[in-house]
Design a protein around this motif. Sequence first.
Motif, mmCIF file in Angstrom:
data_model
loop_
_atom_site.group_PDB
_atom_site.id
_atom_site.type_symbol
_atom_site.label_atom_id
_atom_site.label_comp_id
_atom_site.label_asym_id
_atom_site.label_seq_id
_atom_site.Cartn_x
_atom_site.Cartn_y
_atom_site.Cartn_z
ATOM 1 N N ARG A 46 0.812 -1.220 0.000
ATOM 2 C CA ARG A 46 0.000 0.000 0.000
ATOM 3 C C ARG A 46 0.850 1.277 0.000
ATOM 4 N NH1 ARG A 46 -3.884 -0.592 4.875
ATOM 5 N NH2 ARG A 46 -2.106 -1.815 5.622
ATOM 6 N N TRP A 47 2.090 1.148 0.451
ATOM 7 C CA TRP A 47 2.991 2.311 0.402
ATOM 8 C C TRP A 47 4.427 1.829 0.309
ATOM 9 C CZ3 TRP A 47 -0.204 1.534 4.773
ATOM 10 C CH2 TRP A 47 0.430 0.907 5.854
ATOM 11 N N THR A 48 5.307 2.723 -0.136
ATOM 12 C CA THR A 48 6.725 2.358 -0.242
ATOM 13 C C THR A 48 7.444 2.703 1.058
ATOM 14 O OG1 THR A 48 7.445 4.522 -1.000
ATOM 15 C CG2 THR A 48 6.670 2.978 -2.705
ATOM 16 N N GLY A 49 8.643 2.169 1.198
ATOM 17 C CA GLY A 49 9.465 2.517 2.354
ATOM 18 C C GLY A 49 9.736 4.016 2.413
ATOM 19 N N GLY A 50 9.961 4.601 1.251
ATOM 20 C CA GLY A 50 10.221 6.045 1.199
ATOM 21 C C GLY A 50 9.019 6.858 1.638
ATOM 22 N N GLU A 51 7.835 6.407 1.251
ATOM 23 C CA GLU A 51 6.612 7.113 1.675
ATOM 24 C C GLU A 51 6.424 6.997 3.181
ATOM 25 O OE1 GLU A 51 4.086 6.654 -2.501
ATOM 26 O OE2 GLU A 51 3.880 5.121 -0.958
ATOM 27 N N MET A 52 6.662 5.803 3.700
ATOM 28 C CA MET A 52 6.544 5.586 5.148
ATOM 29 C C MET A 52 7.548 6.466 5.889
ATOM 30 S SD MET A 52 4.903 3.805 7.496
ATOM 31 C CE MET A 52 5.160 4.783 8.992
ATOM 32 N N LEU A 53 8.752 6.551 5.336
ATOM 33 C CA LEU A 53 9.794 7.370 5.955
ATOM 34 C C LEU A 53 9.373 8.840 5.976
ATOM 35 C CD1 LEU A 53 13.581 7.084 4.953
ATOM 36 C CD2 LEU A 53 12.572 8.855 6.347
ATOM 37 N N ALA A 54 8.860 9.314 4.854
ATOM 38 C CA ALA A 54 8.434 10.721 4.790
ATOM 39 C C ALA A 54 7.332 10.990 5.817
ATOM 40 C CB ALA A 54 7.954 11.061 3.382
ATOM 41 N N VAL A 55 6.400 10.043 5.940
ATOM 42 C CA VAL A 55 5.290 10.225 6.885
ATOM 43 C C VAL A 55 5.806 10.208 8.327
ATOM 44 C CG1 VAL A 55 3.210 9.138 7.812
ATOM 45 C CG2 VAL A 55 3.522 9.347 5.322
ATOM 46 N N ALA A 56 6.607 9.197 8.650
ATOM 47 C CA ALA A 56 7.123 9.110 10.029
ATOM 48 C C ALA A 56 8.018 10.304 10.350
ATOM 49 C CB ALA A 56 7.880 7.789 10.215
ATOM 50 N N GLY A 57 8.799 10.741 9.373
ATOM 51 C CA GLY A 57 9.653 11.918 9.580
ATOM 52 C C GLY A 57 8.827 13.169 9.805
ATOM 53 N N LEU B 232 14.441 2.069 20.730
ATOM 54 C CA LEU B 232 13.640 1.692 19.560
ATOM 55 C C LEU B 232 12.180 2.006 19.895
ATOM 56 C CD1 LEU B 232 13.594 0.514 16.712
ATOM 57 C CD2 LEU B 232 13.263 -1.746 17.741
ATOM 58 N N GLU B 233 11.779 3.207 19.577
ATOM 59 C CA GLU B 233 10.464 3.710 19.982
ATOM 60 C C GLU B 233 9.335 2.987 19.250
ATOM 61 O OE1 GLU B 233 10.206 5.939 22.356
ATOM 62 O OE2 GLU B 233 8.016 6.048 22.296
ATOM 63 N N SER B 234 9.464 2.895 17.924
ATOM 64 C CA SER B 234 8.420 2.210 17.160
ATOM 65 C C SER B 234 9.015 1.610 15.905
ATOM 66 C CB SER B 234 7.276 3.174 16.795
ATOM 67 O OG SER B 234 7.708 4.123 15.838
ATOM 68 N N VAL B 235 8.384 0.535 15.449
ATOM 69 C CA VAL B 235 8.726 -0.007 14.129
ATOM 70 C C VAL B 235 7.521 0.216 13.227
ATOM 71 C CG1 VAL B 235 10.402 -1.686 14.974
ATOM 72 C CG2 VAL B 235 7.984 -2.343 14.750
ATOM 73 N N HIS B 236 7.814 0.333 11.930
ATOM 74 C CA HIS B 236 6.753 0.647 10.986
ATOM 75 C C HIS B 236 5.886 -0.598 10.752
ATOM 76 C CE1 HIS B 236 8.900 4.267 10.773
ATOM 77 N NE2 HIS B 236 9.588 4.086 9.659
ATOM 78 N N PRO B 237 4.656 -0.392 10.314
ATOM 79 C CA PRO B 237 3.758 -1.534 10.083
ATOM 80 C C PRO B 237 4.424 -2.579 9.197
ATOM 81 C CG PRO B 237 2.560 0.533 9.845
ATOM 82 C CD PRO B 237 4.009 0.903 10.016
ATOM 83 N N GLY B 238 4.297 -3.847 9.613
ATOM 84 C CA GLY B 238 4.904 -4.933 8.849
ATOM 85 C C GLY B 238 6.299 -5.304 9.319
ATOM 86 N N GLU B 239 6.907 -4.460 10.185
ATOM 87 C CA GLU B 239 8.240 -4.756 10.699
ATOM 88 C C GLU B 239 8.130 -5.411 12.083
ATOM 89 O OE1 GLU B 239 11.167 -4.500 9.439
ATOM 90 O OE2 GLU B 239 10.900 -3.189 7.697
ATOM 91 N N HIS B 240 9.064 -6.322 12.379
ATOM 92 C CA HIS B 240 9.151 -6.890 13.723
ATOM 93 C C HIS B 240 10.317 -6.241 14.464
ATOM 94 C CE1 HIS B 240 9.606 -9.672 17.049
ATOM 95 N NE2 HIS B 240 8.373 -10.095 16.775
ATOM 96 N N PRO B 241 10.119 -5.855 15.724
ATOM 97 C CA PRO B 241 11.206 -5.182 16.456
ATOM 98 C C PRO B 241 12.515 -5.981 16.456
ATOM 99 C CG PRO B 241 9.157 -5.015 17.685
ATOM 100 C CD PRO B 241 8.869 -5.905 16.505
ATOM 101 N N LYS C 215 6.479 0.182 20.078
ATOM 102 C CA LYS C 215 5.147 0.374 19.476
ATOM 103 C C LYS C 215 5.211 0.209 17.959
ATOM 104 C CE LYS C 215 4.693 4.508 21.455
ATOM 105 N NZ LYS C 215 5.686 4.625 22.537
ATOM 106 N N GLU C 216 4.032 0.299 17.346
ATOM 107 C CA GLU C 216 3.981 0.342 15.891
ATOM 108 C C GLU C 216 3.773 1.791 15.458
ATOM 109 O OE1 GLU C 216 2.236 -2.784 13.137
ATOM 110 O OE2 GLU C 216 0.692 -1.219 12.997
ATOM 111 N N THR C 217 4.579 2.250 14.500
ATOM 112 C CA THR C 217 4.426 3.606 13.971
ATOM 113 C C THR C 217 3.055 3.703 13.297
ATOM 114 O OG1 THR C 217 6.774 3.418 13.394
ATOM 115 C CG2 THR C 217 5.603 5.356 12.577
ATOM 116 N N PRO C 218 2.345 4.819 13.480
ATOM 117 C CA PRO C 218 1.060 4.957 12.782
ATOM 118 C C PRO C 218 1.248 4.803 11.271
ATOM 119 C CG PRO C 218 1.369 6.759 14.351
ATOM 120 C CD PRO C 218 2.659 5.992 14.308
ATOM 121 N N ALA C 219 0.360 4.060 10.643
ATOM 122 C CA ALA C 219 0.432 3.859 9.192
ATOM 123 C C ALA C 219 0.125 5.173 8.483
ATOM 124 C CB ALA C 219 -0.577 2.792 8.775
#
Lengths: 285, 256
Positions: free
Chosen positions: B6-17, B203-212, B231-235
């Motif tokens: 549903r999203w790329t790693g880069g998109e997730m990075l931009a959102v989390a950033g 390690l505050e949160s991992v992105h959806p689909g990642e295991h700590p 935690k899991e980073t908000p999608a």
Amino acid sequence: MSTRPDRVVSLRELAAGIPDGSHVALAGFAITRNAVAFAHELIRAGTSGLSVTQVFSGMETDLLVAGGAVDRLTYASGSLDRFGLLHAVNRGVATGRLELIEYSGLALALRLHAGALGLPFVTTRSMLGSDLLAPLVAAGQVEQIESPFDGAPCLALPPLRPDFSVVHVDVADRAGNAVVDGPLWSIPETARASKVALLVAEEIVDVGELDPSRVTIPGSLVHAVAHVPRGGHPTAVYGRYDYDAAHLRSYVAAAGTGAEEHDAYLDRFVRGVSTFDEYLALAAA
Amino acid sequence: MSADGRWTGGEMLAVAGSLQVHDGDVAVIGLGLPQMAALLAQRTHAPDARLLLEIGVFEPMPTEPSAGIADPRMWRGATAFGTTLEVLGVMAHGGRVSLGLLGALQVDPWGSFNTTEVEEADGRRRRFRGSGGGNDISSNAGRIVIVMTHQARKFAETLTFLTSPGRQVGDRSRADLGLPGEGTCAVVTDRCVITLDDHGATLESVHPGEHPDAVLADTPIPLAVPDGGTKETPAPTARQLAFIRNELDPNGWYTS
């Protein structure tokens, strides 16, 4: 009736006034407002042994290094933004042919500011604790001191006074009063710090035609100006023309492949032509 | 890429950033991924974030993608043009910048980072951009957020080159060094969010689909796990993704 000086010269005369071994400060930023026409002319003139200072180095410096004109570079950073790195500069550092002296952006701009004002030194807390510091201290270019007022740790930086500066401006009048549109990064400090300030202008107008409120670099500081429309190509000049993305990509492709390919670019686009207009025609073909 | 595409790693990075940018921040931003994160924040939850570019641009609101901070497209909508002495000097050194949002080649456990050169497998050093204003921003801003893609080799106990100081250097705190601000408070990657305080990195949160555990294995610096677990980073929301794809980075230069 007083007369104003006429400081307009040809690009060839401007470049010919730079002796081998000079310290030249350049004022472009990555892919914007680079004095590319001036760099081409210096390469064609066979100028060598330059020490170049440029706070945020870009294509003009990479061209000069590729053309064998530069022995030493003082900078805070260099890139062509997302088009790529300065391959000639990085290659020169890796092979040891180019001496590199690195500062933070503010520290280098402050050194130029001190040179411009004739200050004995300037001070900053930037670079404290970083690996930028030790080589500068070893080279006698920076000293760690304490503030004489509150004892705070800080750095003393000596003034920088390059022999020449070259700025690509939008409009200059014949006496060298110049307008630079858009953001100015370290352009004012670079022009003010140098012993001889040179300009390359997109447009030249008669004295009296510029609104003094708009003048970025007063002619009182300027020694000569050359008229080169589109002289920043393939870098962008704000409000006038965009960077030439296709040309920048082909430049980086050649530069990034190796020194030989980089030299072939220079043979074709710089040494293979005799004027910047010929280059522009070739680049547009 | 998220597990279901549903999203790329880069998109997730931009959102989390972007979530590290607070409304009201005065932020100097670097080239590339920091641009994406800052502009996304500006157009979503932090409309009053004041962005600054070291090239001498105040509060731009660009409406098309740009090739970096030297691309005039990035300056559109600016309220003022000035100099590097004004942005890195008056604003940052003068104590008026609350956030530096920057990229890095390599980060250490205290959030000091390298933008200068890396060591290749054969021992040779490969040079990148250098400091530019990065050192000035990290030396003077209130807090620093690093955004970068996640690779194990980018995390190191000792940096190849310490371009920009984090919370401490060796055993010397920022205050000992003579630097204001708290230093690096977060490292955001395309896999996780690492937060830093004066006790170290977490390690505050991992992105959806990642295991700590998988992220920890690929992050070779000491990382604490927060009370209650990572935690899991908000999608990313549909709105965030639409903005990235339609306006911010339609060519996928930074987030593909």
